[in-house]
Design an enzyme around this catalytic site. Sequence first.
Site, PDB file in Angstrom:
ATOM      1  N   ASP A  87      59.844  11.114 -94.893  1.00  0.00           N
ATOM      2  CA  ASP A  87      59.887  12.254 -93.968  1.00  0.00           C
ATOM      3  C   ASP A  87      58.479  12.491 -93.414  1.00  0.00           C
ATOM      4  OD1 ASP A  87      61.643  14.710 -93.093  1.00  0.00           O
ATOM      5  OD2 ASP A  87      59.680  15.523 -93.666  1.00  0.00           O
ATOM      6  N   ASN A 135      55.400  19.068 -82.775  1.00  0.00           N
ATOM      7  CA  ASN A 135      56.203  19.461 -81.621  1.00  0.00           C
ATOM      8  C   ASN A 135      55.708  20.775 -81.010  1.00  0.00           C
ATOM      9  OD1 ASN A 135      58.016  17.308 -81.477  1.00  0.00           O
ATOM     10  ND2 ASN A 135      59.356  18.198 -83.038  1.00  0.00           N
ATOM     11  N   HIS A 155      57.477  18.251 -77.416  1.00  0.00           N
ATOM     12  CA  HIS A 155      58.480  17.339 -77.984  1.00  0.00           C
ATOM     13  C   HIS A 155      58.254  15.889 -77.567  1.00  0.00           C
ATOM     14  CE1 HIS A 155      61.116  20.258 -79.972  1.00  0.00           C
ATOM     15  NE2 HIS A 155      60.829  21.086 -78.962  1.00  0.00           N
ATOM     16  N   ASP A 191      58.187  12.660 -80.009  1.00  0.00           N
ATOM     17  CA  ASP A 191      58.868  11.376 -79.790  1.00  0.00           C
ATOM     18  C   ASP A 191      57.876  10.219 -79.871  1.00  0.00           C
ATOM     19  OD1 ASP A 191      61.243  12.684 -79.452  1.00  0.00           O
ATOM     20  OD2 ASP A 191      61.265  12.540 -77.264  1.00  0.00           O
ATOM     21  N   GLU A 230      63.164  13.539 -88.124  1.00  0.00           N
ATOM     22  CA  GLU A 230      61.903  12.866 -88.438  1.00  0.00           C
ATOM     23  C   GLU A 230      61.985  12.091 -89.760  1.00  0.00           C
ATOM     24  OE1 GLU A 230      61.407  17.153 -89.966  1.00  0.00           O
ATOM     25  OE2 GLU A 230      62.485  16.071 -88.391  1.00  0.00           O
TER      26      GLU A 230
END
Length: 351
Positions: free
Chosen positions: A228, A236, A241, A245, A271
Amino acid sequence: MLELPNLKSFDKEEFKQLNVVSLFTLVGMAITAIMGLIGLFNGNFILASTLFFASFIYFLGYYAYQKFNNIEFSSAIVLYSLYLLMFYLTYTGGVENTGPLWIFIVAPVSVFIHGLKRGLINIALFVTIISTIMFMPTEIIAHAEYSIEFKLRLLYSFLTVTFLSALYEYSREKSYKHALELSKKYQQLAHFDPLTQLSNRRGALSLLTQEKSRISRNQQPFSIILCDVDHFKKVNDQYGHNAGDAVLVELAKVFTKYTRDQDCIARWGGEEFIFILPQTLAENANIFAEKIQERLQEHVVNYKDEKIKVTVSMGIEQFNENQSIDEVINNADKYLYQAKNAGRNQIFPKF
């Protein structure tokens, strides 16, 4: 990288062909047997015997398919026995010189069984032999006589049927290839994550099932790592965002670079990533996880004018034969949360 299991949906095309060949053998066996009985009733014993023999050959084709499940062998019996029967009917004339009229079934059967290219080659040879039989002078070899008009119209009609059969087969093959391409595309969409180009959760579960069954066969170790991204929400919130990505894409590249060919990395969701490590003990999976963390210590994600530092937390679990996939994933997830609760950028359990 591990490959996803192939979808079997378009093996249905071969299955359909098998069914049609099987059905044709049964229909051919029945029709030739009935015509043989009619010939026997009319006193034409030679024709009746030939038709009964053809019926027996069709039975052998059906038996070969049922017994050996060999479509090539069964198809060859069906098709070439059909050719021989047509040659015989054309040579002898059949009943009142109507035997050649049966040749029209040759074209569609040929292109269906052997495909367009090979089917047309077979038909060309068939037409050559049929023409030779019909146009050969009876002084050389005695055979049924047909008028020149009948022979020419028969060939013209047969070639027309051949053209239509070839056109249909071409359309069918084109449609099948298009459907196969769509199937592959949908398979990729169903099993791969479009952002990271890794397997997605569904693809990972397919591979886990595949590897779990392999454990019971060869008793080799098999481990997974749930990973994770630490503080991903902050990334973010701070950078947007699109930056998040970019981080996921960059991590996917790093993970891929340092895994073995037999391993698989998948985006588990959000994630989270999962590493599927065949032939790997939990201790060795831990060494691998430490190597990934070391690489990330030296790595930054460049996004526009920003340099984003990323760490990950990992939970490791080794499969054993008595555990279900859900149990193993749940155990790895518990270790992952222990790693995050211990301050993140950690690996659990400790070895």
